[in-house]
Design an enzyme around this catalytic site. Structure first.
Site, PDB file in Angstrom:
ATOM      1  N   GLY A  14       0.892  -1.060  -0.034  1.00  0.00           N
ATOM      2  CA  GLY A  14       0.324  -0.061  -0.539  1.00  0.00           C
ATOM      3  C   GLY A  14       0.836   1.212   0.390  1.00  0.00           C
ATOM      4  NE  ARG A  82       2.001 -16.033  -0.528  1.00  0.00           N
ATOM      5  CZ  ARG A  82       2.682 -16.948  -1.497  1.00  0.00           C
ATOM      6  NH1 ARG A  82       2.586 -17.911  -1.532  1.00  0.00           N
ATOM      7  NH2 ARG A  82       3.186 -16.500  -2.932  1.00  0.00           N
ATOM      8  CG  ASN A  95      -6.387 -11.377   4.337  1.00  0.00           C
ATOM      9  OD1 ASN A  95      -5.998 -11.103   4.984  1.00  0.00           O
ATOM     10  ND2 ASN A  95      -5.650 -11.707   3.467  1.00  0.00           N
ATOM     11  CB  VAL A 118      -3.868  -5.081  -4.325  1.00  0.00           C
ATOM     12  CG1 VAL A 118      -2.314  -6.148  -4.318  1.00  0.00           C
ATOM     13  CG2 VAL A 118      -3.941  -4.462  -5.085  1.00  0.00           C
ATOM     14  NE  ARG A 151       7.188 -11.292  -8.500  1.00  0.00           N
ATOM     15  CZ  ARG A 151       6.416 -12.180  -7.861  1.00  0.00           C
ATOM     16  NH1 ARG A 151       4.877 -13.038  -7.712  1.00  0.00           N
ATOM     17  NH2 ARG A 151       6.366 -10.705  -6.348  1.00  0.00           N
ATOM     18  CG  HIS A 175      -1.629 -13.666  -7.951  1.00  0.00           C
ATOM     19  ND1 HIS A 175      -0.878 -13.515  -8.574  1.00  0.00           N
ATOM     20  CD2 HIS A 175      -1.466 -13.466  -6.781  1.00  0.00           C
ATOM     21  CE1 HIS A 175       0.151 -13.297  -7.635  1.00  0.00           C
ATOM     22  NE2 HIS A 175      -0.584 -12.992  -6.864  1.00  0.00           N
TER      23      HIS A 175
HETATM   24  N1  LIG Z   1      -2.559  -9.609  -5.815  1.00  0.00           N
HETATM   25  C1  LIG Z   1      -0.710 -10.112  -5.938  1.00  0.00           C
HETATM   26  O1  LIG Z   1      -0.497 -10.063  -7.166  1.00  0.00           O
HETATM   27  C2  LIG Z   1      -0.258  -9.572  -4.960  1.00  0.00           C
HETATM   28  C3  LIG Z   1       1.145  -8.962  -4.292  1.00  0.00           C
HETATM   29  C4  LIG Z   1       2.024  -8.864  -3.388  1.00  0.00           C
HETATM   30  C5  LIG Z   1       1.246  -8.509  -1.805  1.00  0.00           C
HETATM   31  N2  LIG Z   1      -0.189  -8.993  -2.385  1.00  0.00           N
HETATM   32  C6  LIG Z   1      -1.425  -9.001  -1.007  1.00  0.00           C
HETATM   33  O2  LIG Z   1      -1.347  -7.800  -0.649  1.00  0.00           O
HETATM   34  C7  LIG Z   1      -1.572  -7.904   0.895  1.00  0.00           C
HETATM   35  C8  LIG Z   1      -1.443  -6.541   1.732  1.00  0.00           C
HETATM   36  O3  LIG Z   1       0.407  -7.049   1.020  1.00  0.00           O
HETATM   37  P1  LIG Z   1       2.200  -6.464   1.970  1.00  0.00           P
HETATM   38  O4  LIG Z   1       2.973  -6.585   1.712  1.00  0.00           O
HETATM   39  O5  LIG Z   1       1.102  -4.834   1.956  1.00  0.00           O
HETATM   40  O6  LIG Z   1       0.450  -6.842   3.558  1.00  0.00           O
HETATM   41  P2  LIG Z   1       1.469  -5.245   4.947  1.00  0.00           P
HETATM   42  O7  LIG Z   1       0.772  -6.215   6.429  1.00  0.00           O
HETATM   43  O8  LIG Z   1       2.826  -5.241   4.861  1.00  0.00           O
HETATM   44  O9  LIG Z   1       0.237  -3.930   4.930  1.00  0.00           O
HETATM   45  C9  LIG Z   1      -1.078  -4.886   5.241  1.00  0.00           C
HETATM   46  C10 LIG Z   1      -2.247  -3.623   5.666  1.00  0.00           C
HETATM   47  O10 LIG Z   1      -2.964  -3.968   6.131  1.00  0.00           O
HETATM   48  C11 LIG Z   1      -3.396  -3.349   7.120  1.00  0.00           C
HETATM   49  N3  LIG Z   1      -4.792  -3.876   7.345  1.00  0.00           N
HETATM   50  C12 LIG Z   1      -5.209  -4.923   8.054  1.00  0.00           C
HETATM   51  N4  LIG Z   1      -6.634  -5.185   7.944  1.00  0.00           N
HETATM   52  C13 LIG Z   1      -6.562  -3.765   8.219  1.00  0.00           C
HETATM   53  C14 LIG Z   1      -7.912  -3.442   7.938  1.00  0.00           C
HETATM   54  N5  LIG Z   1      -9.435  -3.653   8.983  1.00  0.00           N
HETATM   55  N6  LIG Z   1      -8.095  -2.291   7.604  1.00  0.00           N
HETATM   56  C15 LIG Z   1      -7.115  -1.623   6.834  1.00  0.00           C
HETATM   57  N7  LIG Z   1      -6.518  -1.961   6.876  1.00  0.00           N
HETATM   58  C16 LIG Z   1      -5.886  -2.847   7.013  1.00  0.00           C
HETATM   59  C17 LIG Z   1      -2.108  -4.027   7.895  1.00  0.00           C
HETATM   60  O11 LIG Z   1      -2.535  -3.099   9.391  1.00  0.00           O
HETATM   61  C18 LIG Z   1      -0.883  -3.747   7.210  1.00  0.00           C
HETATM   62  O12 LIG Z   1      -0.398  -2.468   7.499  1.00  0.00           O
HETATM   63  C19 LIG Z   1      -1.503  -8.892   1.113  1.00  0.00           C
HETATM   64  O13 LIG Z   1      -2.977 -10.111   1.131  1.00  0.00           O
HETATM   65  C20 LIG Z   1      -0.529  -9.935   0.240  1.00  0.00           C
HETATM   66  O14 LIG Z   1      -0.847 -11.057   0.247  1.00  0.00           O
HETATM   67  C21 LIG Z   1      -0.699  -9.128  -3.196  1.00  0.00           C
END
Ligand SMILES: NC(=O)c1ccc[n+]([C@@H]2O[C@H](COP(=O)([O-])OP(=O)(O)OC[C@H]3O[C@@H](n4cnc5c(N)ncnc54)[C@H](O)[C@@H]3O)[C@@H](O)[C@H]2O)c1
Length: 308
Positions: A14, A82, A95, A118, A151, A175
């Site tokens: 984010g 993950r 989630n 995402v 990738r 995905h």
């Molecule tokens: N689609 C894709 O290709 C892809 C790629 C990378 C990551 N992801 C996914 O994206 C997500 C985020 O990954 P990340 O590395 O940023 O994780 P991260 O843990 O760094 O960040 C997640 C954030 O979400 C916040 N959060 C949790 N519950 C919440 C809520 N109810 N309201 C608002 N915020 C909330 C947390 O406080 C945290 O800051 C994960 O599910 C990851 O698997 C998807």
């Protein structure tokens, strides 16, 4: 700024997404996180870079949704990432809860917005967002294919020792481990990949692409990839805000295309100001169809267990 983009989840993906959008002056960015101070602090930290980098977009952050009102696009990255040994599917239950709450709040403040999901498991989270928002498929879809394809493009460029700019590639399907790299549609400056690499080398690239997320998780130990994922989101946001009509692989709700109905599957789609404006249909070989079917089955299994 003319545009407003909300990013929910000020974690790795984010915050990096917010930074990329603001630095390119695509839109003002509102970051929301349950960890309100984290979002506020990161926003301030990024803004303090603005005088040096010379960007004029505004980034704000906090825990409330009022500042998100009237967003053109809302990117949802909130959730758990993950950990090593954990599959994307393990994240499903936790989630789902988070997505439900986040999407309800977003839609309340921005009923006309476009949702880019995402959070993993991606295809299932897209379905949660669709059910909760009630949005048409044009305004709710997911980011995965742009990342998976990037990738694959990088691995091809490295193998051939050519510029990444010359390489195009497509990855279809969900995905997850069943994603479907399509080397037949990969090109290097217009030259079909099968003319440049042996079948064995191509299969090795396909494999590495399928495991691209896990490869990074194994390095990081804690958390998953975010530099490439945030770049992929940026590509989608730019295509929409600038009405580029760019064809990008996205997780889209299929309505008959590719033989699937009411299921989110990664396919090429045209992105413009209307969101997901068109699903692009590719002709697939029998093997490619079978691989896509396997991938779609995996998504279907997850969707059936959703409690929303
Ligand atoms: N689609 C894709 O290709 C892809 C790629 C990378 C990551 N992801 C996914 O994206 C997500 C985020 O990954 P990340 O590395 O940023 O994780 P991260 O843990 O760094 O960040 C997640 C954030 O979400 C916040 N959060 C949790 N519950 C919440 C809520 N109810 N309201 C608002 N915020 C909330 C947390 O406080 C945290 O800051 C994960 O599910 C990851 O698997 C998807």
């Amino acid at each position: 700024m003319q545009h407003k983009v909300t990013v929910v989840g000020a974690g790795n993906v984010g915050a990096t997404t917010a930074q990329r959008i603001a630095e390119r002056e695509l839109a003002d960015v509102v970051m929301v996180d349950v960890a309100a101070d984290l979002a506020a602090g990161k926003a301030l930290d990024m803004m303090e870079a603005a005088p040096i980098l010379g960007f004029n977009a505004r980034i704000t952050g906090g825990g409330g949704y009022a500042p998100t009102a009237g967003s053109d696009i809302c990117v949802v990255t909130a959730g758990l990432a993950r950990k090593p040994g954990m599959s994307r599917d393990d994240l499903l239950a936790k989630n789902t809860e988070i997505l439900k709450e986040v999407v309800e709040r977003l839609v309340e403040h921005s009923p006309e917005t476009i949702l880019i999901i995402v959070t993993n498991p991606l295809d299932a989270m897209c379905e949660v967002a669709r059910r909760v928002s009630g949005f048409p498929r044009e305004r709710v879809f997911g980011m995965a294919g742009v990342l998976d394809s990037a990738r694959m493009r990088y691995f091809i460029a490295t193998e051939l020792n050519v510029s990444v700019e010359d390489v195009d590639a497509f990855v279809l399907g969900g995905h997850g481990d069943t994603m479907v790299p399509l080397p037949r549609y990969a090109t290097v400056n217009g030259i079909p990949l099968p003319q440049l690499l042996s079948a064995a080398k191509i299969e090795a690239i396909n494999d590495r692409t399928r495991n691209g997320g896990a490869e990074i998780v194994n390095y990081y130990k804690q958390g998953s990839a975010y530099y490439a994922p945030s770049a992929a989101v940026l590509d989608m946001v730019a295509a929409i805000l600038h009405d580029k009509k760019k064809i990008l692989p996205c997780a889209v709700l299929l309505q008959g295309e590719y033989g699937y109905d009411d299921l989110f599957v990664g396919v090429p789609a045209k992105l413009g100001r209307g969101g997901m404006e068109e699903v692009i249909q590719l002709s697939l070989t029998t093997e490619e169809k079978a691989a896509l079917a396997k991938s779609a089955e995996a998504v279907k299994g997850l969707v059936q267990s959703l409690k929303v």
